[in-house]
Scaffold this motif. Sequence first.
Motif, short mmCIF file in Angstrom:
data_model
loop_
_atom_site.label_atom_id
_atom_site.label_comp_id
_atom_site.label_asym_id
_atom_site.label_seq_id
_atom_site.Cartn_x
_atom_site.Cartn_y
_atom_site.Cartn_z
N PHE A 61 43.57 97.35 80.99
CA PHE A 61 44.31 96.23 81.57
C PHE A 61 45.15 95.57 80.48
N TYR A 83 46.99 91.77 79.92
CA TYR A 83 47.17 90.40 80.39
C TYR A 83 48.03 89.64 79.37
N GLN A 138 48.59 85.79 77.97
CA GLN A 138 48.04 84.43 77.92
C GLN A 138 49.06 83.54 77.21
N PHE A 161 47.01 82.72 82.37
CA PHE A 161 46.91 84.17 82.25
C PHE A 161 47.76 84.82 83.34
N PHE A 220 48.25 88.78 84.80
CA PHE A 220 48.00 90.21 84.79
C PHE A 220 49.34 90.94 84.75
N GLN A 255 47.85 99.27 89.13
CA GLN A 255 48.56 98.12 89.69
C GLN A 255 49.48 97.55 88.63
N TYR A 277 41.95 93.27 88.89
CA TYR A 277 42.31 92.43 87.76
C TYR A 277 41.84 91.01 88.03
N GLN A 278 41.66 90.26 86.95
CA GLN A 278 41.05 88.96 87.04
C GLN A 278 42.09 87.86 87.15
N PHE A 293 42.38 83.95 86.21
CA PHE A 293 41.72 83.03 85.30
C PHE A 293 42.08 81.58 85.59
N GLY A 294 41.14 80.69 85.28
CA GLY A 294 41.47 79.28 85.17
C GLY A 294 42.19 79.03 83.85
#
Lengths: 115, 114
Positions: free
Chosen positions: A33, A35, A37, A43, A45, A56, B101-102, B104-105
């Motif tokens: 994955f 991500y 930030q 965050f 994706f 994805q 997929y995650q 997040f806060g």
Amino acid sequence: NSKVIQTPRYLVKGQGQKAKMRCIPEKGHPVVFWYQQNKNNEFKFLINFQNQEVLQQIDMTEKRFSAECPSNSPCSLEIQSSEAGDSALYLCASSLEGLGQDTQYFGPGTRLLVL
Amino acid sequence: AQSVTQPDARVTVSEGASLQLRCKYSYSATPYLFWYVQYPRQGLQLLLKYYSGDPVVQGVNSFEAEFSKSNSSFHLQKASVHWSDSAVYFCALIGANSGTYQRFGTGTKLQVVP
């Protein structure tokens, strides 16, 4: 402790320049994955792979961002033409099966600064 | 829609005191829920995760979290904090039927003071 390796740890680019970062997932983890930030801890994706195949990806990734996970080589994420808004920490994570309950192991990230 | 809200951007507690970091989620079913910690210049480290079963989940370093379906919450707790717990804590979810997929806060920065 995670053994996901990300290089470089820091990357400084000018606007319009290419920025490329790499990720070596944990041994035996076929799912990777990416991500983003940002400085506000939001965050996003970007994309994920299972082996070499994209599972994805979000729309943003389809434009200036490209990513790949070639066989027997590190995965990579490349920004073709960096913008100031791309300044962020880019996190790579890997998992064993890519299922919801799977633990994702994160690397330390590549911190990109676009001047 | 799936989302995670951490209502407290910063929390300060005294060393040895108890801790609760709040997490509220939005999802139509029971999601996979996670708590991570991020130390400066490091990636995310998993503290614990939940999907089903006992709503109180034990994690590493004496952290635990309690899932509440009625309150759509997954609060993180620790009975006695140490100065080394100072870090940023993130709650995340994966919708069971919507990809892996995650979400997040935006994190809670914990400062433990003497």
